[in-house]
Design a protein around this motif. Structure first.
Motif, PDB file in Angstrom:
ATOM      1  N   ILE A 174     -11.500  -5.737   1.937  1.00 30.67           N
ATOM      2  CA  ILE A 174     -10.837  -4.994   3.011  1.00 30.67           C
ATOM      3  C   ILE A 174     -10.366  -5.948   4.105  1.00 30.67           C
ATOM      4  CG2 ILE A 174     -11.226  -3.337   4.871  1.00 30.67           C
ATOM      5  CD1 ILE A 174     -13.054  -1.813   2.837  1.00 30.67           C
TER       6      ILE A 174
ATOM      7  N   LEU B   8      -6.033  -0.272   0.159  1.00 28.23           N
ATOM      8  CA  LEU B   8      -7.018  -0.170   1.244  1.00 28.23           C
ATOM      9  C   LEU B   8      -7.703   1.194   1.327  1.00 28.23           C
ATOM     10  CD1 LEU B   8      -5.451  -2.243   4.142  1.00 28.23           C
ATOM     11  CD2 LEU B   8      -7.685  -2.592   3.086  1.00 28.23           C
TER      12      LEU B   8
ATOM     13  N   HIS C 209      -2.256  -5.960  -2.153  1.00 22.80           N
ATOM     14  CA  HIS C 209      -1.339  -5.046  -1.493  1.00 22.80           C
ATOM     15  C   HIS C 209      -2.124  -4.019  -0.693  1.00 22.80           C
ATOM     16  CE1 HIS C 209       1.888  -2.088  -0.980  1.00 22.80           C
ATOM     17  NE2 HIS C 209       2.697  -3.124  -1.159  1.00 22.80           N
ATOM     18  N   LYS C 210      -1.640  -3.739   0.503  1.00 19.93           N
ATOM     19  CA  LYS C 210      -2.359  -2.831   1.398  1.00 19.93           C
ATOM     20  C   LYS C 210      -2.485  -1.413   0.841  1.00 19.93           C
ATOM     21  CE  LYS C 210      -1.786  -5.068   5.791  1.00 19.93           C
ATOM     22  NZ  LYS C 210      -1.507  -4.879   7.199  1.00 19.93           N
ATOM     23  N   SER C 211      -1.750  -1.080  -0.179  1.00 19.59           N
ATOM     24  CA  SER C 211      -1.812   0.269  -0.732  1.00 19.59           C
ATOM     25  C   SER C 211      -3.184   0.590  -1.324  1.00 19.59           C
ATOM     26  CB  SER C 211      -0.731   0.464  -1.802  1.00 19.59           C
ATOM     27  OG  SER C 211      -0.970  -0.394  -2.900  1.00 19.59           O
TER      28      SER C 211
ATOM     29  N   LEU D  86      -7.310  -7.945   2.913  1.00 13.19           N
ATOM     30  CA  LEU D  86      -6.083  -7.149   2.815  1.00 13.19           C
ATOM     31  C   LEU D  86      -5.571  -6.697   4.178  1.00 13.19           C
ATOM     32  CD1 LEU D  86      -6.921  -5.098  -0.375  1.00 13.19           C
ATOM     33  CD2 LEU D  86      -5.265  -6.956  -0.166  1.00 13.19           C
ATOM     34  N   GLU D  87      -6.455  -6.512   5.129  1.00 11.20           N
ATOM     35  CA  GLU D  87      -6.025  -6.130   6.472  1.00 11.20           C
ATOM     36  C   GLU D  87      -5.262  -7.252   7.163  1.00 11.20           C
ATOM     37  OE1 GLU D  87      -9.259  -2.760   7.822  1.00 11.20           O
ATOM     38  OE2 GLU D  87      -9.707  -4.854   8.274  1.00 11.20           O
TER      39      GLU D  87
ATOM     40  N   ASN E 155      -8.698  -6.265  -5.148  1.00  9.63           N
ATOM     41  CA  ASN E 155      -8.472  -7.316  -4.156  1.00  9.63           C
ATOM     42  C   ASN E 155      -7.367  -8.259  -4.635  1.00  9.63           C
ATOM     43  OD1 ASN E 155      -8.768  -8.976  -1.938  1.00  9.63           O
ATOM     44  ND2 ASN E 155     -10.617  -9.945  -2.683  1.00  9.63           N
TER      45      ASN E 155
END
Length: 56
Positions: A50, A27, A23-25, A53-54, A19
């Motif tokens: 989640i 997810l 970075h969304k990578s 990050l979204e 977390n």
């Protein structure tokens, strides 16, 4: 990877660390673990990570 460790405290710490990456990578990793998670505390940590990050 630590997120799949049998110890829930290690999994929770791993989720927290991913977390913090911010970075969304990460997810897909978090979503995959969410589908398998049995521990309620780790599950909610995953959900929060989640959602955060979204929004990025």
């Amino acid at each position: 990877m630590c997120i799949n460790d049998s110890n829930e405290e290690i999994r929770a710490f791993s989720v927290h660390a991913l977390n913090c990456v911010g970075h969304k990578s990460v997810l897909p990793i978090l979503r995959e673990r969410l589908a398998e998670e049995q521990d309620e505390e780790v599950y909610w940590e995953l959900k929060q990570a989640i959602l955060k990050l979204e929004k990025i």
